[in-house]
Design a protein around this motif. Structure first.
Motif, PDB file in Angstrom:
ATOM      1  N   ASP A  27       0.967  -1.211  -0.041  1.00 48.76           N
ATOM      2  CA  ASP A  27      -0.437  -0.064  -0.089  1.00 48.76           C
ATOM      3  C   ASP A  27       0.801   1.584  -0.207  1.00 48.76           C
ATOM      4  O   ASP A  27       0.290   2.499  -0.421  1.00 48.76           O
ATOM      5  CB  ASP A  27      -0.808  -0.073   1.540  1.00 48.76           C
ATOM      6  N   PHE A  28       2.228   1.271   0.645  1.00 48.74           N
ATOM      7  CA  PHE A  28       2.523   1.804   0.509  1.00 48.74           C
ATOM      8  C   PHE A  28       3.671   2.502  -0.372  1.00 48.74           C
ATOM      9  O   PHE A  28       4.065   4.210  -1.195  1.00 48.74           O
ATOM     10  CB  PHE A  28       3.777   2.335   1.890  1.00 48.74           C
ATOM     11  N   LEU A  29       4.038   1.517  -1.481  1.00 46.56           N
ATOM     12  CA  LEU A  29       4.682   1.960  -2.469  1.00 46.56           C
ATOM     13  C   LEU A  29       3.416   2.509  -3.825  1.00 46.56           C
ATOM     14  O   LEU A  29       3.733   2.761  -4.747  1.00 46.56           O
ATOM     15  CB  LEU A  29       5.020   0.423  -2.992  1.00 46.56           C
ATOM     16  N   LYS A  30       1.862   2.646  -3.236  1.00 44.87           N
ATOM     17  CA  LYS A  30       1.329   2.390  -4.935  1.00 44.87           C
ATOM     18  C   LYS A  30       1.147   4.562  -4.980  1.00 44.87           C
ATOM     19  O   LYS A  30       0.913   4.784  -3.010  1.00 44.87           O
ATOM     20  CB  LYS A  30      -0.579   2.524  -4.179  1.00 44.87           C
ATOM     21  N   HIS A  31       1.054   5.427  -5.979  1.00 45.65           N
ATOM     22  CA  HIS A  31       1.487   6.708  -5.951  1.00 45.65           C
ATOM     23  C   HIS A  31       0.388   6.589  -6.202  1.00 45.65           C
ATOM     24  O   HIS A  31      -0.180   6.399  -6.934  1.00 45.65           O
ATOM     25  CB  HIS A  31       2.504   6.497  -6.556  1.00 45.65           C
ATOM     26  N   LYS A  32       0.020   7.917  -5.896  1.00 46.69           N
ATOM     27  CA  LYS A  32      -1.904   8.576  -6.526  1.00 46.69           C
ATOM     28  C   LYS A  32      -1.208   9.580  -7.729  1.00 46.69           C
ATOM     29  O   LYS A  32       0.072   9.571  -7.534  1.00 46.69           O
ATOM     30  CB  LYS A  32      -2.001   9.669  -5.500  1.00 46.69           C
ATOM     31  N   PHE A  33      -2.134  10.048  -8.299  1.00 47.55           N
ATOM     32  CA  PHE A  33      -1.110  10.858  -9.683  1.00 47.55           C
ATOM     33  C   PHE A  33      -2.219  11.952  -9.796  1.00 47.55           C
ATOM     34  O   PHE A  33      -3.428  11.606  -9.432  1.00 47.55           O
ATOM     35  CB  PHE A  33      -1.832   9.452 -11.382  1.00 47.55           C
ATOM     36  N   ALA A  34      -2.177  12.956 -10.207  1.00 50.27           N
ATOM     37  CA  ALA A  34      -2.554  14.244 -10.206  1.00 50.27           C
ATOM     38  C   ALA A  34      -2.342  14.995 -11.780  1.00 50.27           C
ATOM     39  O   ALA A  34      -1.641  14.913 -12.365  1.00 50.27           O
ATOM     40  CB  ALA A  34      -1.627  15.105  -9.598  1.00 50.27           C
ATOM     41  N   HIS A  35      -3.820  15.281 -12.513  1.00 51.45           N
ATOM     42  CA  HIS A  35      -3.845  15.394 -13.246  1.00 51.45           C
ATOM     43  C   HIS A  35      -3.688  17.264 -12.654  1.00 51.45           C
ATOM     44  O   HIS A  35      -4.793  17.578 -12.393  1.00 51.45           O
ATOM     45  CB  HIS A  35      -5.752  15.074 -14.154  1.00 51.45           C
ATOM     46  N   ILE A  36      -2.712  17.727 -13.514  1.00 52.42           N
ATOM     47  CA  ILE A  36      -2.717  18.968 -13.631  1.00 52.42           C
ATOM     48  C   ILE A  36      -3.518  20.151 -14.957  1.00 52.42           C
ATOM     49  O   ILE A  36      -2.686  19.520 -15.760  1.00 52.42           O
ATOM     50  CB  ILE A  36      -1.470  19.842 -13.189  1.00 52.42           C
ATOM     51  N   ALA A  37      -3.767  21.130 -14.541  1.00 52.85           N
ATOM     52  CA  ALA A  37      -4.262  22.046 -15.506  1.00 52.85           C
ATOM     53  C   ALA A  37      -3.786  23.369 -16.014  1.00 52.85           C
ATOM     54  O   ALA A  37      -4.518  23.877 -14.138  1.00 52.85           O
ATOM     55  CB  ALA A  37      -5.895  21.548 -16.651  1.00 52.85           C
ATOM     56  N   ILE A  38      -2.913  23.988 -16.191  1.00 52.53           N
ATOM     57  CA  ILE A  38      -2.981  25.996 -16.309  1.00 52.53           C
ATOM     58  C   ILE A  38      -3.323  26.137 -17.554  1.00 52.53           C
ATOM     59  O   ILE A  38      -3.614  26.152 -18.414  1.00 52.53           O
ATOM     60  CB  ILE A  38      -1.454  25.716 -16.201  1.00 52.53           C
ATOM     61  N   GLY A  39      -4.615  27.693 -16.954  1.00 48.13           N
ATOM     62  CA  GLY A  39      -4.734  28.095 -17.820  1.00 48.13           C
ATOM     63  C   GLY A  39      -4.937  29.544 -17.955  1.00 48.13           C
ATOM     64  O   GLY A  39      -5.128  29.971 -16.442  1.00 48.13           O
ATOM     65  N   GLU A  40      -5.854  29.995 -18.531  1.00 43.85           N
ATOM     66  CA  GLU A  40      -6.743  31.244 -18.292  1.00 43.85           C
ATOM     67  C   GLU A  40      -7.766  31.992 -19.143  1.00 43.85           C
ATOM     68  O   GLU A  40      -7.370  31.184 -20.233  1.00 43.85           O
ATOM     69  CB  GLU A  40      -5.275  32.932 -19.049  1.00 43.85           C
ATOM     70  N   PHE A  41      -8.800  32.290 -18.392  1.00 45.33           N
ATOM     71  CA  PHE A  41      -9.929  32.623 -18.807  1.00 45.33           C
ATOM     72  C   PHE A  41     -10.288  34.224 -19.806  1.00 45.33           C
ATOM     73  O   PHE A  41      -9.411  34.562 -19.092  1.00 45.33           O
ATOM     74  CB  PHE A  41     -10.975  31.776 -17.823  1.00 45.33           C
ATOM     75  N   LYS A  42     -11.254  33.913 -20.607  1.00 46.02           N
ATOM     76  CA  LYS A  42     -11.674  35.058 -20.833  1.00 46.02           C
ATOM     77  C   LYS A  42     -11.529  35.867 -19.608  1.00 46.02           C
ATOM     78  O   LYS A  42     -12.648  35.388 -18.754  1.00 46.02           O
ATOM     79  CB  LYS A  42     -12.990  35.375 -22.078  1.00 46.02           C
ATOM     80  N   PRO A  43     -11.421  37.451 -19.537  1.00 41.13           N
ATOM     81  CA  PRO A  43     -12.391  38.298 -19.027  1.00 41.13           C
ATOM     82  C   PRO A  43     -13.331  38.114 -18.624  1.00 41.13           C
ATOM     83  O   PRO A  43     -14.815  38.264 -18.991  1.00 41.13           O
ATOM     84  CB  PRO A  43     -11.829  39.638 -19.317  1.00 41.13           C
ATOM     85  N   GLY A  44     -13.392  37.889 -16.603  1.00 44.37           N
ATOM     86  CA  GLY A  44     -14.931  37.571 -16.424  1.00 44.37           C
ATOM     87  C   GLY A  44     -15.206  36.364 -15.857  1.00 44.37           C
ATOM     88  O   GLY A  44     -16.231  35.899 -16.092  1.00 44.37           O
ATOM     89  N   LYS A  45     -14.924  35.291 -16.618  1.00 49.63           N
ATOM     90  CA  LYS A  45     -15.938  34.248 -16.877  1.00 49.63           C
ATOM     91  C   LYS A  45     -14.821  33.163 -16.083  1.00 49.63           C
ATOM     92  O   LYS A  45     -15.324  31.249 -16.499  1.00 49.63           O
ATOM     93  CB  LYS A  45     -14.918  34.141 -18.436  1.00 49.63           C
ATOM     94  N   PHE A  46     -13.705  33.562 -15.758  1.00 45.87           N
ATOM     95  CA  PHE A  46     -13.291  31.992 -14.159  1.00 45.87           C
ATOM     96  C   PHE A  46     -14.697  31.946 -13.591  1.00 45.87           C
ATOM     97  O   PHE A  46     -14.942  30.854 -13.018  1.00 45.87           O
ATOM     98  CB  PHE A  46     -12.676  32.682 -13.322  1.00 45.87           C
ATOM     99  N   GLU A  47     -15.731  32.625 -12.398  1.00 49.69           N
ATOM    100  CA  GLU A  47     -16.853  32.432 -12.636  1.00 49.69           C
ATOM    101  C   GLU A  47     -18.039  31.230 -12.919  1.00 49.69           C
ATOM    102  O   GLU A  47     -18.039  29.961 -12.219  1.00 49.69           O
ATOM    103  CB  GLU A  47     -17.510  33.468 -11.225  1.00 49.69           C
ATOM    104  N   ALA A  48     -18.171  31.679 -14.558  1.00 45.76           N
ATOM    105  CA  ALA A  48     -19.091  30.384 -14.818  1.00 45.76           C
ATOM    106  C   ALA A  48     -17.956  29.317 -15.086  1.00 45.76           C
ATOM    107  O   ALA A  48     -18.434  27.896 -14.439  1.00 45.76           O
ATOM    108  CB  ALA A  48     -18.779  31.196 -15.922  1.00 45.76           C
ATOM    109  N   ALA A  49     -16.890  29.191 -15.226  1.00 45.18           N
ATOM    110  CA  ALA A  49     -16.099  28.443 -15.586  1.00 45.18           C
ATOM    111  C   ALA A  49     -16.088  27.212 -13.940  1.00 45.18           C
ATOM    112  O   ALA A  49     -15.716  26.014 -13.746  1.00 45.18           O
ATOM    113  CB  ALA A  49     -14.314  28.672 -16.086  1.00 45.18           C
TER     114      ALA A  49
END
Length: 107
Positions: A6-28
Motif C-alpha cells: 500500500d505504501f508503494l502505491k502512488h496517486k496521480f495528479a492531473h494538472i491543468a493551467i489556464g486562463e479564462f476570458k475576462p470575467g469568465k472565471f466564475e462561470a468556469a
C-alpha cells in the motif's frame, strides 16, 4: 490494515493551467464543480486555484491511477468540458504527474 504494498502505491495528479476570458472565471468554476461531481472510482480530490485579481487558474485533480482518470471521462464529463472550452482565453496546458512525496502536518 495497510501492508507494505500500500505504501508503494502512488496517486496521480492531473494538472491543468489556464486562463479564462475576462470575467469568465466564475462561470468556469461552476462547470468545474459540475464536472468533478461526475467522478466516481479512483477519484481522490480536486482543487481549483485562482491567481488573485486575474482570470488565471490551476486545477489539480488527484486519482488512484491513470486508468481511473481515463475511465471517469464519461459522456456527462465530456459534455461539461465542451461548455467550458469557449470560456478559455486559449487552450489550457495539461499534464499528468505521479505523486512521489506527500507530507502532512503532525496532528
Amino acid at each position: 490494515m495497510m501492508d507494505f504494498q500500500d505504501f508503494l502505491k502512488h496517486k496521480f495528479a492531473h494538472i491543468a493551467i489556464g486562463e479564462f476570458k475576462p470575467g469568465k472565471f466564475e462561470a468556469a468554476k461552476k462547470l468545474y464543480e459540475e464536472a468533478v461531481l461526475t467522478y466516481t472510482t479512483g477519484f481522490k480530490g480536486a482543487y481549483l486555484l485562482q491567481e488573485p485579481g486575474t482570470d488565471k487558474g490551476i486545477s489539480v485533480i488527484f486519482w488512484e491511477s491513470v486508468e481511473d482518470m481515463t475511465a471517469n471521462q464519461s459522456d456527462a464529463y465530456q459534455s461539461i468540458l465542451k461548455k467550458m472550452m469557449p470560456l478559455f482565453a486559449k487552450p489550457p496546458e495539461t499534464v499528468v504527474y505521479e505523486l512521489v512525496c506527500e507530507l502532512k502536518p503532525i496532528e
